[in-house]
Design a protein around this motif. Structure first.
Motif: not given
Length: 165
Positions: A120, A122-125, A127-128, A148, A152
């Protein structure tokens, strides 16, 4: 992370002589704390037992890889109690086998929760970062979506494969 991740972690812990040795040591430690007045570990001793297991698995010259990587701190009281409920504990004390079942349940959940937190984060960082670079480079939206998705998937697979010792 899912059922497959839990099974993978549980199998790794059950097959780990280091983890089983730590469970045996914690069980003996708890019996000595009650001066062998009981034939098992009392429910109020389980948090102490969990802390003891965690300390043993991280203090060795060769720390247990799953615990070292995914469980930075010992499980809290709510996790300890939740694992006890799932083991279907009915008696006053936990004998050796139910104690090990409890410990496997507790640390399986702790490892999977730690891996889930990492996913939770690593993925948003990532993707950003991909979207930010995409905004500067201005490629087609399909390309950014593909990057992306691939990122992911790669992070998820990498964490899943890291769940076995």
């Amino acid at each position: 992370m899912g059922l497959g991740a839990s099974k993978r972690v549980n199998n790794s812990l059950r097959n780990s002589s280091q983890f089983n040795s730590a469970c045996d040591s914690a069980f003996t430690h708890c019996l000595s704390l009650t001066q062998h007045a009981y034939d098992g570990v009392l429910p109020y001793q389980l948090k102490t037992a969990s802390d003891h297991i965690h300390t043993l698995l991280l203090s060795d010259t060769n720390p247990h890889p799953l615990i070292h990587k995914w469980v930075a701190t010992p499980p809290d009281r709510s996790q300890v109690d939740s694992a006890l409920r799932r083991v279907n504990h009915r008696g006053e004390t936990l004998g050796s086998a139910p104690f090990k079942d409890w410990a496997h349940e507790l640390y399986t959940d702790a490892v999977v929760a730690g891996a889930g937190k990492a996913l939770m984060l690593r993925v948003p960082v990532g993707v950003a970062g991909i979207v930010g670079i995409g905004a500067l480079a201005r490629p087609a939206p399909v390309v950014i979506g593909s990057f992306v998705g691939a990122y992911s998937l790669g992070v998820g697979i990498s964490i899943f494969l890291g769940l076995s010792a």
